[in-house]
Write a protein that holds these residues in place. Sequence first.
Motif, PDB file in Angstrom:
ATOM      1  N   SER A 125       1.101  -1.291   0.133  1.00  0.00           N
ATOM      2  CA  SER A 125       0.369  -0.202  -0.137  1.00  0.00           C
ATOM      3  C   SER A 125       0.976   1.638  -0.364  1.00  0.00           C
ATOM      4  N   ILE A 126       0.071   2.476  -0.492  1.00  0.00           N
ATOM      5  CA  ILE A 126       1.047   3.968  -0.297  1.00  0.00           C
ATOM      6  C   ILE A 126       1.168   4.581   0.728  1.00  0.00           C
ATOM      7  N   ASN A 130       2.810  -0.266  -6.521  1.00  0.00           N
ATOM      8  CA  ASN A 130       1.353  -0.705  -5.246  1.00  0.00           C
ATOM      9  C   ASN A 130       0.743  -1.804  -6.701  1.00  0.00           C
ATOM     10  N   TRP A 178      -9.537   1.194  -5.124  1.00  0.00           N
ATOM     11  CA  TRP A 178      -7.759   1.715  -4.482  1.00  0.00           C
ATOM     12  C   TRP A 178      -8.125   1.867  -3.836  1.00  0.00           C
ATOM     13  N   TYR A 210      -4.056   0.312  -2.647  1.00  0.00           N
ATOM     14  CA  TYR A 210      -3.316   1.507  -2.020  1.00  0.00           C
ATOM     15  C   TYR A 210      -3.499   1.011  -0.418  1.00  0.00           C
TER      16      TYR A 210
END
Length: 427
Positions: A32-33, A153, A203, A207
Amino acid sequence: MTTTTAKAAVLSVKQQDSILDSTRRLNIWEGSIRSGKTIASILRWLLYVRTAPLGPLAIIGKTKDTVARNVLDVIADIAPGAISYSRGAPTCRILGRLVHVIGANDAKAEKVLRGLTLAGVYVDEITVLPEAFFTQLLGRLSVPGAKLFGTTNPDGPSHWFRKKYLLRAAELDFVSFHFVLADNPSLTDEYKRQVSSEFTGLWFKRYIQGLWVAAEGAIYDMLDERKHCAKAPPKDLWRAAWITVDFGTSNPTHAGLLVLTDQQVEGDRIVAPDRLHMVAEWEHDGRAKGQLTTAQQSARLRDWADPLLADTGLTPVTVLDPSAAPLRAQMRADGWPGLRGADNRVDVGLQATASLFAGGRLAVDNEACPVLWDQLCGYVWDDTALERGEEKPVKENDHGPDMTRYGVMAARQVWRAWLPELAASAA
């Protein structure tokens, strides 16, 4: 890292272990971010640069700008004396070693790559690189003892990098380290909650949860009439305006008026934040109502838009989709101000629009825009395209969602302060 989001700048055990264990030919940090994978991978890269075999080194990303933002600027923050770099230059120096800086989207990138025999490479955002480019890169990594370090990612489960590398790690000289947002010890719990709230649906799974999942179902699965529909606020609260147009001749032309509004207050209570608001729409279906010439469309759009903007003092930016060259020429001849071609990056536009809805920063007046609201609620992923490994919306009743996406991308200078995690990818 700002003090508003950071705790003590310490490495987690997972980050430390990944640095110590990344000794293979291919070493990948994925997940993930804001999960700490980039810091760990860059620290490992700096250690490698000190001891790398003789030969050229390289840092590669989608563009030179993304390399500078995601890698070189981070190195400069971590160890200012370790790097010497002029933005846009083809090389930099890290710990005294010459390092090539390559953007894979550059037309010259493949020729540059073909001329190198690399002793080491750092790759930023691997999944956004063309597969052929990455394959050639591995062939260039031929100095004895050469290693690759990279980050990514998650994407779809059928993405070439997952199928050909992540799932075949046991067969390759390859190691990967999976990180999620909760793994980053330098972020406060409040900030983690804030970032998590900016993403939804597909998303969020990729993410925030770090999952390699396929797109499915509704694209804007967070839509709720109670949360995302509201009447247009008074015009004295309008601060900027965009007329956004998805053009068609036999297909419908669908236009919308998107405005930036100040927060709305009732008494001492904020009932709506400053946000983007779709306050009106204009649609003409050439098949149902007869085709209009571009001159007629331009005139009717003006008849629709001028009264809406009267007494606001605003000069709108007019955003037209890439297929609208004939209408753009006509509107220019008719004296429309602020004409601009739309940013048609579908993936970034969908993600930004979804995040704005999720964060309460995008609203629709569904009484003034009934066609748009119905189309947004029915906007779904194309199952046939997914079977081919592609992520695309169904191309049916999509003119309203398309023009909304164009407007959102045109307004990114506004929302990048609201969604800092998306600002870089939308730049």
